[in-house]
Structures are given as C-alpha cells and as structure tokens.
Design a protein around this motif. Structure first.
Motif, PDB file in Angstrom:
ATOM      1  N   UNK A   5       0.818  -1.199   0.000  1.00 48.94           N
ATOM      2  CA  UNK A   5       0.000   0.000   0.000  1.00 48.94           C
ATOM      3  C   UNK A   5       0.851   1.248   0.000  1.00 48.94           C
ATOM      4  N   UNK A   6       0.180   2.376   0.283  1.00 52.86           N
ATOM      5  CA  UNK A   6       0.841   3.677   0.266  1.00 52.86           C
ATOM      6  C   UNK A   6       1.467   3.923   1.644  1.00 52.86           C
ATOM      7  N   UNK A   7       2.699   4.375   1.637  1.00 54.34           N
ATOM      8  CA  UNK A   7       3.422   4.496   2.908  1.00 54.34           C
ATOM      9  C   UNK A   7       3.204   5.836   3.595  1.00 54.34           C
ATOM     10  N   UNK A   8       3.277   5.783   4.921  1.00 52.95           N
ATOM     11  CA  UNK A   8       3.406   6.990   5.724  1.00 52.95           C
ATOM     12  C   UNK A   8       4.571   6.688   6.653  1.00 52.95           C
ATOM     13  N   UNK A   9       5.696   7.356   6.457  1.00 54.88           N
ATOM     14  CA  UNK A   9       6.915   6.934   7.159  1.00 54.88           C
ATOM     15  C   UNK A   9       7.285   5.559   6.634  1.00 54.88           C
ATOM     16  N   UNK A  10       7.483   4.632   7.539  1.00 61.15           N
ATOM     17  CA  UNK A  10       7.820   3.301   7.031  1.00 61.15           C
ATOM     18  C   UNK A  10       6.736   2.263   7.305  1.00 61.15           C
ATOM     19  N   UNK A  11       5.493   2.742   7.531  1.00 58.30           N
ATOM     20  CA  UNK A  11       4.407   1.755   7.604  1.00 58.30           C
ATOM     21  C   UNK A  11       3.352   2.063   6.542  1.00 58.30           C
ATOM     22  N   UNK A  12       2.557   1.073   6.232  1.00 59.33           N
ATOM     23  CA  UNK A  12       1.527   1.267   5.213  1.00 59.33           C
ATOM     24  C   UNK A  12       0.346   2.005   5.845  1.00 59.33           C
ATOM     25  N   UNK A  13      -0.069   3.079   5.180  1.00 61.69           N
ATOM     26  CA  UNK A  13      -1.148   3.940   5.657  1.00 61.69           C
ATOM     27  C   UNK A  13      -2.478   3.338   5.186  1.00 61.69           C
ATOM     28  N   UNK A  14      -3.226   2.815   6.118  1.00 69.90           N
ATOM     29  CA  UNK A  14      -4.407   2.012   5.783  1.00 69.90           C
ATOM     30  C   UNK A  14      -5.446   2.725   4.902  1.00 69.90           C
ATOM     31  N   UNK A  15      -5.919   3.911   5.354  1.00 70.02           N
ATOM     32  CA  UNK A  15      -7.118   4.463   4.731  1.00 70.02           C
ATOM     33  C   UNK A  15      -6.906   4.992   3.301  1.00 70.02           C
ATOM     34  N   UNK A  16      -5.787   5.698   3.036  1.00 71.24           N
ATOM     35  CA  UNK A  16      -5.521   6.060   1.630  1.00 71.24           C
ATOM     36  C   UNK A  16      -5.297   4.816   0.760  1.00 71.24           C
ATOM     37  N   UNK A  17      -4.741   3.782   1.363  1.00 69.93           N
ATOM     38  CA  UNK A  17      -4.486   2.559   0.590  1.00 69.93           C
ATOM     39  C   UNK A  17      -5.787   1.914   0.129  1.00 69.93           C
ATOM     40  N   UNK A  18      -6.785   1.849   1.012  1.00 71.46           N
ATOM     41  CA  UNK A  18      -8.032   1.199   0.578  1.00 71.46           C
ATOM     42  C   UNK A  18      -8.788   2.048  -0.446  1.00 71.46           C
ATOM     43  N   UNK A  19      -8.582   3.377  -0.382  1.00 73.24           N
ATOM     44  CA  UNK A  19      -9.142   4.226  -1.454  1.00 73.24           C
ATOM     45  C   UNK A  19      -8.524   3.830  -2.787  1.00 73.24           C
TER      46      UNK A  19
END
Ligand code: PBG
Length: 326
Positions: free
Chosen positions: A134-148
């Motif tokens: 998915x799309x990262x925020x720092x070094x973790x995957x940012x859940x909500x933009x990713x599901x969009x």
C-alpha cells in the motif's frame, strides 16, 4: 450393532479400486482448481521462474496460450498477477486502464469468454517501488488512503472484464471500500473474492521472485496475520463477510488446514485455499531429488485441502493436476 471386530471390518470398503472410488468422501476434479499466472510488461519471450519449475513470467501472447490450455483441461479459472515496467511510491500503474494487468484481463476474456474465470489479484506490492502492499506513511503502510486506491484498482480491473477481483493486501476495511467503489461505478455485479485470512508466511518466498514484489525494507507483519492466530483469522473472515465479500480465501493452505476448516464452519461461505509458491516449490524440489513421487504427493495435498473444507484450490499444480485428473 456390530460396531466392533469381527463384525466390523473397515478394510472391506477399501478392498477394491471400485469400492474405494465409490466411497471416497472427498472429490478432486479439474473444475476445483484455479491457476495463478504471471504477466510481465516489456518482455518478448516468456521468462522461466527459477524458483518455481514449469512457471513463467508470461508475455500477453504466452499468457493467452497457457490460459487456452488450462481451459481445455477444465480448470475453473486463473488468477492474474501483473508486473508493470514502471513502479512508483503509490503504485499508480495498478489502476491504469491501459496497464499490463488490465490488458492481460482483456486478452484473457477475449480468448476464454465464459469458459473459465479470470480473477484479478488486487494489491499494490507489484506496482510500488518499495514493494509494500500500500501507500506508505513513514515506514508503515497507511491504511485508509491505501483502501481508497484499492477501490480504483478494483474498478479498473472490473472495467477490463475481470470476473472477480481478489484483494490480497490485508488492509482493514478493504472489502467495504472496494464494494462501495464498484457499486458506484456500475459494477455492482462484480464479486469480491476476499483474501480474508492471509498469514505473514515464509512460504511466499518463491512468489516474490516471480512477481517482483518483495518489500525493499522491513516485512509485512504489520498487516498480514501472525501464523500463531486462529481466532483472529476467523474474526477477519467474519468481518469480510460483513463488509460484503462474496467468497473468501485462506492463504497459505497446507500449514493452515485448521484455519480452512474453521473459516468454512464459521461463515458457510464459498472458500478458496491458496496452495502458495513455497508449498509448490518445496514439493517439486523433493520430487526432483527423487525423495517423493510428484503425482501422488500433489494429488494427496490437493485432496487434503479439499477435505479440510476448501471449495476451490488456487495452485501452481493446476495444469499438471488437471491432466492427471482427466
Ligand atoms: C502479495 C501477494 C503475495 C502472494 C500473493 N499475493 C505475497 C506476499 O504477500 O508477499 C503469494 C502467493 C504465493 O506465494 O504463491 N499481495
């Protein structure tokens, strides 16, 4: 009642091939199998995958040929993984209407019509330059933009003609986001095959070569499930049903047969088990060394997955197994 020896002899019903066949509790047919296929952009010839004997990164031409052969052997369908030439932090190629996956889906549907299913794997790891799902925020995957983003991918895959979309990213709320994106784009009849219980497994090793989607840093344990957890797996499956999943996937298969059984019993939903790359390569490597018989071991594994409660098995053995089962 005659429940014990000598009146009861369970060997009676095992004493001929016809008896064994007639009383088998579990069936295995080509129509129970789905073949994963890889399609790579920018190659001229199919490229053999070193860690997975008999599997290729296909061109569109070789993909269609393989799909034709699989359909003529009676398999239920294929699961398509596209590998784009261009990768970026957001994985934007994943929702490009002219992207490699969308072109592959169209080519497969043109060839197959209604003869076999074309299922689109829906994830970003093959499309992102960092290899996360998915799309990262720092070094973790940012859940909500990713599901969009997953919603957009689903719509583009459905518009290309996919019979089902199969989200495999293990983000929270992904099924709901995809269902709502599909519904608001006139694709309310496209079913979602949700990988609801996907474990952070070492058995994906060979796939990461095949799909070129290994994470560049870290691992996937902040989104994929801990192999230790069965109750959580059932919760994931129930949530996906609530969010609108039409069918479920448990992955991997053989080390997780208890999960297959539990998810089937808890949901009563159509269930697919994914016999993953490492399970396949391990068996073939042993067969190559002469340590076990490939045909017998393969059919035993696939039958066991069905016995555990899977309606369909996603497997790299599909082509060979369908020949053996013909
Ligand atoms: C990624 C994805 C993976 C597989 C299917 N989709 C690997 C991963 O999570 O790293 C694995 C399949 C296999 O091993 O056969 N979305």
């Amino acid at each position: 009642m005659g429940m014990s020896f000598p009146a009861t002899r369970l060997r009676r019903l095992r004493s001929s091939e016809a008896l064994r066949r007639a009383f088998a509790e579990t069936s295995l047919d080509p129509g129970d199998l789905i073949a994963p296929l890889f399609l790579k952009e920018g190659i001229r010839e199919p490229v053999p995958i070193a860690s997975m004997p008999r599997q290729y990164q296909h061109t569109i031409e070789s993909l269609v040929k393989e799909a034709r052969s699989l359909a003529s052997k009676g398999v239920a369908g294929m699961m398509l993984f596209g590998i784009p030439e261009h990768k970026d932090p957001e994985g934007t190629e994943a929702w490009n209407a002219g992207g490699i996956t969308q072109r592959g889906i169209r080519a497969l549907k043109d060839e197959l019509g209604d003869e076999a299913l074309v299922i689109a794997d829906l994830c970003l790891c093959e499309y992102t330059d960092h290899g996360h799902c998915g799309i990262l925020k720092g070094d973790t995957v940012d859940n909500d933009p990713t599901i969009e983003a997953y919603g957009q991918v689903a719509v583009s895959q459905a518009e290309a003609g996919a019979d089902l979309v199969a989200p495999s990213g293990m983000m929270d709320g992904q099924v709901r986001a995809i269902r709502s994106a599909l519904d608001s784009s006139g694709k309310e009849m496209t079913p979602i095959l949700a990988y609801s219980t996907k474990f952070a497994s070492a058995f994906y090793g060979p796939f990461r070569d095949a799909a070129e989607g290994a994470p560049r840093f870290g691992d996937r344990r902040s989104y994929q499930e801990d192999p230790a957890n069965l109750e959580e797996a059932v919760r994931e499956a129930l949530l996906d049903v609530e969010e609108g999943a039409d069918a479920l996937v448990v992955k991997p298969a053989t080390s997780y047969l208890d999960v297959v059984r539990a998810v089937k019993e808890a949901t009563g939903y159509p269930l697919v088990a994914y016999n993953v790359s490492g399970e396949y390569s391990m068996l073939l490597a042993a067969a190559e060394k002469g340590y076990l018989d490939e045909r017998a071991a393969t059919l035993e594994v696939l039958t066991s997955i069905r016995r555990a409660g899977a309606d369909l098995v996603l497997t790299y053995h599909a082509s060979k197994a369908a020949e053996w089962l013909a």
